[in-house]
Scaffold this motif. Sequence first.
Motif, PDB file in Angstrom:
ATOM      1  N   ASP A  25      -7.884  54.363  39.007  1.00 34.02           N
ATOM      2  CA  ASP A  25      -8.560  53.804  40.179  1.00 34.02           C
ATOM      3  C   ASP A  25     -10.066  53.729  39.937  1.00 34.02           C
ATOM      4  N   TYR A  61      -3.568  58.409  38.157  1.00 35.37           N
ATOM      5  CA  TYR A  61      -3.834  57.386  39.168  1.00 35.37           C
ATOM      6  C   TYR A  61      -5.322  57.376  39.555  1.00 35.37           C
ATOM      7  N   THR A 103      -0.823  50.730  36.851  1.00 39.70           N
ATOM      8  CA  THR A 103      -0.610  51.737  37.903  1.00 39.70           C
ATOM      9  C   THR A 103       0.790  51.618  38.489  1.00 39.70           C
ATOM     10  N   CYS A 149      -4.150  47.379  37.560  1.00 39.93           N
ATOM     11  CA  CYS A 149      -3.295  47.321  38.758  1.00 39.93           C
ATOM     12  C   CYS A 149      -1.825  47.359  38.363  1.00 39.93           C
TER      13      CYS A 149
END
Length: 316
Positions: free
Chosen positions: A129, A125, A151, A148
Amino acid sequence: MEVFPLNESLSVINSLKYYSILIAIITLIFAEMLAVFFTKSIVNPISKLKKLMKKTEEGNFDVFFNSKYNDKDNDSDEIQELGNAFNNMVREIKKLINLVQIEGKMKRKAEISILHAQIKPHFIYNTLDTIQWMAREHDAQDIVDIICNLTKLLRIGLSSGKEVSKISQEVKHVQSYLLIQKIRYEDKLNYEINIQEEILDLSVIKLILQPLVENAIYHGIKEKRGRGYIKISGEIRNEKICFTFEDNGIGIKEEKLIAINEMLKGNTISSSVVGYGIFNVHQKIKLTYGDEFRLEYHSTYGKGTTVVLWHPIIRD
């Protein structure tokens, strides 16, 4: 010296002859009846045992040979001994099958646990990010969208704990996957998701829907020319949860379709027929809930494929 009339003597002899023939006939009939009775007492249990063996050969291990004889009164009865041996054999086979299924489930859980241990969700993650932040800095909105959705995909897929999840979560997982594929294939891929609102709070085996969508894209839509379309539906039907996956892809040739359905019926067990993703979905449902819950394949080559997934209704 006394003299007996000839006619009287012949009459006595004839009477004796008729009585002798009558007794012989009665004796033969009685002997025949005894022979039939004793033959049936042997043949019938053997025929019954033969039928039970045939059922066992077809995969039914719930059969039991029950003779009318009693072990205490017939210690030397070979048929009863044979029946007892058959019952013991069936019991041992059922134990071995249950043991193999239990070991298979334990092995699968161990593999998943190892995978979870090897893949550190927080590290992934954080890395994604960072990539997403860099993409925003360079105004690469398509990359931001992919990361996005990836994730979200990983958050559900790598989450530990229960082996089931809400249908609403599974739908979000599928939506994230489809959005990623939509960016990749652009106008070649369109999709529609119609899930009854009443079933969104019900639970299903985790990660059971996405492999079917992936299979439709890579083995159906990707292989055809023109625009592809996937429709995903979910509803309560026949007191079960029914998911339907329809695509207008290349379809499945009849020979392979027969092989797939034979595998799904349990006549063959091979991941090479449908691939590991679909094979694992099939095995999960079958091992967890029984043969009543399964996959069904319907296809016409050149037109498309429909896959139906039957799942039990599970509430919290």
